[in-house]
Design a protein around this motif. Structure first.
Motif, PDB file in Angstrom:
ATOM      1  N   HIS A  87       0.796  -1.225   0.000  1.00 54.61           N
ATOM      2  CA  HIS A  87       0.000   0.000   0.000  1.00 54.61           C
ATOM      3  C   HIS A  87       0.823   1.268   0.000  1.00 54.61           C
ATOM      4  N   PHE A  88       1.952   1.315   0.722  1.00 50.44           N
ATOM      5  CA  PHE A  88       2.707   2.562   0.758  1.00 50.44           C
ATOM      6  C   PHE A  88       3.291   2.918  -0.608  1.00 50.44           C
ATOM      7  N   GLU A  91       0.463   4.506  -2.465  1.00 53.68           N
ATOM      8  CA  GLU A  91       0.248   5.843  -1.914  1.00 53.68           C
ATOM      9  C   GLU A  91       1.295   6.816  -2.426  1.00 53.68           C
ATOM     10  N   THR A  92       2.532   6.369  -2.550  1.00 48.36           N
ATOM     11  CA  THR A  92       3.586   7.222  -3.106  1.00 48.36           C
ATOM     12  C   THR A  92       3.256   7.586  -4.550  1.00 48.36           C
ATOM     13  N   LYS A  94       0.342   7.833  -5.849  1.00 46.49           N
ATOM     14  CA  LYS A  94      -0.763   8.794  -5.810  1.00 46.49           C
ATOM     15  C   LYS A  94      -0.266  10.179  -5.404  1.00 46.49           C
ATOM     16  N   LEU A  95       0.654  10.233  -4.450  1.00 40.24           N
ATOM     17  CA  LEU A  95       1.220  11.523  -4.048  1.00 40.24           C
ATOM     18  C   LEU A  95       1.898  12.206  -5.226  1.00 40.24           C
ATOM     19  N   ARG A 107      -5.656  -4.040  -1.209  1.00 38.38           N
ATOM     20  CA  ARG A 107      -5.517  -2.910  -0.292  1.00 38.38           C
ATOM     21  C   ARG A 107      -4.835  -3.317   1.013  1.00 38.38           C
ATOM     22  N   ILE A 139      -6.650   4.394  -4.525  1.00 40.54           N
ATOM     23  CA  ILE A 139      -5.812   5.041  -3.515  1.00 40.54           C
ATOM     24  C   ILE A 139      -6.173   6.523  -3.508  1.00 40.54           C
ATOM     25  N   GLU A 140      -6.722   6.973  -2.426  1.00 38.07           N
ATOM     26  CA  GLU A 140      -7.102   8.372  -2.259  1.00 38.07           C
ATOM     27  C   GLU A 140      -6.407   8.901  -1.007  1.00 38.07           C
ATOM     28  N   LEU A 141      -5.941  10.125  -1.081  1.00 33.43           N
ATOM     29  CA  LEU A 141      -5.286  10.747   0.066  1.00 33.43           C
ATOM     30  C   LEU A 141      -5.872  12.130   0.281  1.00 33.43           C
ATOM     31  N   THR A 145      -2.496  15.954   3.109  1.00 33.06           N
ATOM     32  CA  THR A 145      -1.436  14.942   3.085  1.00 33.06           C
ATOM     33  C   THR A 145      -0.660  15.026   1.784  1.00 33.06           C
ATOM     34  N   LEU A 146      -1.374  15.198   0.683  1.00 29.82           N
ATOM     35  CA  LEU A 146      -0.717  15.326  -0.615  1.00 29.82           C
ATOM     36  C   LEU A 146       0.257  16.501  -0.618  1.00 29.82           C
TER      37      LEU A 146
END
Length: 162
Positions: A87-88, A91-92, A94-95, A107, A139-141, A145-146
Motif C-alpha cells: 500500500h505505501f 500511496e507514493t 498517488k502523491l 488494499r 488510492i485516495e489521500l 497529506t498530498l
C-alpha cells in the motif's frame, strides 16, 4: 517461461534502481490476456515490485524496486496506474500523481517485514484481474497529506536521479 530483460530507468542513466521490462509470453493464459486487453482499454500502466510472482511480472509494464517504480510512476503518460506492490508504494504513486487514478490489487498488502503476511495472500493474478475490472480499491489521500508529502518525495527523487 517468459524472459525478462533489464533496462535502465528513464529517470537517470546511472540509476542504482534498475527497472525490468517484461517481454510478453506467447503462452499467456486467458486471464493474463484479459488483463493486458483491459490495460490497453484503460490507458493503464502496470507497475510490479520485484518480489511479485512471475505471473504478475509477465503482465507488468515495469518490474523493479520501490524507488524505480516511483520514478516510472512519475514519468508515465498512462491515465491509470496499477500498482502491484504494498500500500505505501501505491500511496507514493498517488502523491506523485494526484490527478491520476491509482489502484492496488490488494488494499491489505503491507510490507512483509512489518506484517509477516504470507506471500500468497499478497499477490495473485486473480487479484490483479479483479482490481483492474473493478478499478478498485482506489488510492485516495487527503489534500493536506498530498501537499505535505509531495515536496519531500520529489526531493528524494531528485537526489536519487543524481
Amino acid at each position: 517461461m517468459n524472459m525478462i530483460n533489464p533496462i535502465q530507468s528513464s529517470a537517470a542513466a546511472d540509476n542504482p534502481s534498475p527497472i525490468w521490462h517484461p517481454t510478453s509470453s506467447p503462452n499467456a493464459g486467458a486471464l493474463a490476456r484479459e488483463i493486458l486487453d483491459r490495460k490497453l482499454a484503460l490507458n493503464a500502466v502496470i507497475l510490479a515490485h520485484n518480489y511479485q510472482v512471475p505471473e504478475i511480472q509477465d503482465v507488468a509494464d515495469f518490474v523493479g524496486d520501490s524507488l524505480g517504480l516511483a520514478q516510472q510512476a512519475v514519468t508515465t503518460d498512462a491515465e491509470v496506474i496499477v500498482f502491484c506492490g504494498v500500500h505505501f508504494m501505491a500511496e507514493t504513486a498517488k502523491l506523485l500523481n494526484p490527478a491520476k487514478l491509482v489502484i492496488l490489487p490488494d488494499r491489505a498488502a503491507g510490507c512483509s517485514l512489518e506484517q509477516s503476511c504470507p506471500a500468497d495472500q499478497l499477490r495473485t493474478l486473480e487479484k490483479l484481474h479483479d482490481c483492474m475490472r473493478r478499478l478498485s480499491p482506489r488510492i485516495e489521500l487527503p489534500k493536506t497529506t498530498l501537499e505535505q508529502a509531495r515536496r519531500p518525495i520529489e526531493r528524494m527523487l531528485e537526489i536519487s536521479a543524481k
